[in-house]
Design an enzyme around this catalytic site. Structure first.
Site, PDB file in Angstrom:
ATOM      1  N   GLY A 184     -12.002  -4.741   2.093  1.00 23.25           N
ATOM      2  CA  GLY A 184     -13.439  -4.498   2.223  1.00 23.25           C
ATOM      3  C   GLY A 184     -14.015  -3.621   1.124  1.00 23.25           C
ATOM      4  N   GLY A 233      -8.836  -8.867   0.550  1.00 23.82           N
ATOM      5  CA  GLY A 233      -8.349  -9.733   1.629  1.00 23.82           C
ATOM      6  C   GLY A 233      -7.286 -10.734   1.229  1.00 23.82           C
ATOM      7  N   ARG A 238       0.824  -1.217   0.000  1.00 23.12           N
ATOM      8  CA  ARG A 238       0.000   0.000   0.000  1.00 23.12           C
ATOM      9  C   ARG A 238       0.856   1.265   0.000  1.00 23.12           C
ATOM     10  NH1 ARG A 238      -5.066  -1.322   4.134  1.00 23.12           N
ATOM     11  NH2 ARG A 238      -6.275  -2.475   2.597  1.00 23.12           N
ATOM     12  N   LYS A 286     -16.877 -18.692   3.038  1.00 22.31           N
ATOM     13  CA  LYS A 286     -18.311 -18.677   3.332  1.00 22.31           C
ATOM     14  C   LYS A 286     -19.186 -18.066   2.248  1.00 22.31           C
ATOM     15  CE  LYS A 286     -17.805 -18.463   8.332  1.00 22.31           C
ATOM     16  NZ  LYS A 286     -17.944 -17.582   9.495  1.00 22.31           N
TER      17      LYS A 286
END
Ligand code: 3PG
Ligand code: MG
Length: 401
Positions: free
Chosen positions: A381, A358, A40, A201
């Site tokens: 996110g 992520g 970053r 998930k």
């Protein structure tokens, strides 16, 4: 729908001597006091160097970690300011508070082309509350606002939202680059378009899957979330991680995909083991024959062949989430093979590949292919929320400004 063409950059503005407040994302992983992944910071560099070359007085603001609304020594941005200075090869001043006299003095001492980093925004409660008064204190420090923190654009905080009502506001080059990459795969992509969606998930990615089936031609599903799709088709997945409560949701997504001519591609075979641990004895089996005492930890060779075949016929790829438990050998092979295939196709000019969110970047780094993707996002996110089709407040604020 946001009109992204309305985003303005500072290109062409005369900013010599101007105090420019830059919202950056210095929230990088730190282990034992050392930055463990400086991506970053490196990606911020061109934007900061450009402002410096043009003679701006640069005031960098950021959050770091999740302090509880007051100072926490372990979450100071000071070491990050030092790291930034090292990367930029020039001095970077540091103010021990992001507002008030400490910040004002540091800013007053800046000469054209010089850079200061202010202390963690989240040491003040007003930041996460999107408090206009706190934003006002920040705005006092500068004449112009540049947001170059796409990875925080999903937060409506004082430094991403309220501030844009108070200063003339612009998108920085990293922000633009991230948005352009996402638009290139989702808005007017070269077809066919594939998405590879992995991770654990279904429950955390319902909105994302629902949005993507309306946009991509092939939805390749891996990771433990594929187990829930298999369950939904009546497949017995043994001890595998899965969400029986979301089998119905997975079924709904499959129906909706069919109606929108999006093909959902699931693995035909898997690497299974009795235990989830490094180098646990494992074997390959068809997903229809997973023994009751075994669990799926990676996609198998047939799935790899099928997925690469599908991908080989696509022109555009959007990737989020690993296809197996890539951190634990040997269960990263499926992810790594697909990643290498996508990187090779990209390098050969056959594929536009954009990845983010992520774990994805960690998986691509582990595969050693990050440099050969068309674009790898710095966002977690924010990337996911974009894929859900949501309006990001930090971008809406710039457009409205
Ligand atoms: C991130 O690392 O995803 C961003 O810096 C946002 O951090 P947050 O999730 O604590 O808001
Ligand atoms: Mg986060």
């Amino acid at each position: 729908m946001l009109d992204l063409d309305k985003l303005k950059t500072t290109a062409g503005l005369d900013i010599k001597g101007t105090r420019v407040l830059v919202r950056a994302d210095l929230n990088v992983p730190v282990k034992d006091g050392k930055v463990s992944d400086a991506t970053r910071l490196e990606r911020l560099r061109p934007g900061l160097e450009d402002l410096a070359r043009r003679g701006a007085r640069i005031i960098v603001i950021s959050h770091f970690g999740r302090p509880k609304g007051g100072p926490e020594p372990g979450l100071s941005l000071k070491p990050l300011a030092e790291k930034l200075s090292e990367l930029l090869g020039r001095p970077v001043a540091f103010a021990p508070d992001c507002i008030g006299s400490a910040a004002e003095q540091t800013v007053a001492a800046l000469q054209p082309g010089q850079i200061a980093v202010l202390e963690n925004l989240r040491f003040h409660k007003g930041e996460e509350k999107n408090d206009p008064a706190f934003a006002g204190e920040l705005a006092k420090l500068a004449e112009l606002f540049v947001s170059d923190a796409f990875s925080t654009a999903h937060r409506a905080h004082a430094s991403t939202d309220a501030i844009a009502r108070l200063l003339p506001s612009y998108a920085g080059p990293l922000m633009m680059e991230e948005i352009d990459a996402l638009r290139s795969v989702l808005d007017k992509p070269q077809r066919p378009v594939a998405a590879i969606i992995g991770g654990a998930k279904v429950s955390t990615k319902i909105a994302l899957l629902t949005n993507l089936i309306g946009k991509v031609d092939k939805l390749i599903v891996g990771g433990a979330m594929a187990n829930t799709f298999l369950l939904a088709q009546g497949v017995n997945v043994g001890k595998s991680l899965a969400e029986p409560d979301f089998a119905e949701t997975a079924r709904d997504i499959m129906h909706a995909a069919k109606a929108r001519s999006c093909e959902i591609v699931l693995p035909a075979d898997a690497v299974v083991a009795a235990k989830f641990e490094a180098r646990a004895p494992s074997r390959v089996c068809p997903v229809l024959e997973v023994p009751g005492d075994q669990m799926i930890l990676d996609i198998g060779p047939k799935a790899v062949a099928h997925f690469t075949d599908v991908l080989g016929r696509c022109r555009t790829l959007l990737w989020n989430g690993p296809l197996g438990a890539f951190e634990v050998p040997p269960f990263g092979e499926g992810t790594f093979q697909l990643a290498r295939f996508a990187a090779d196709a990209t390098a050969a000019g056959k594929l536009t590949s954009v990845a983010g969110g992520g774990d994805t970047v960690a998986a691509l780094n582990a595969a050693g292919v990050t440099d050969r993707f068309t674009y790898v996002s710095t966002a977690g996110g924010a990337f996911l929320e974009w894929l859900e089709g949501r309006e990001l407040p930090g971008i809406a604020a710039l457009i409205r400004s």
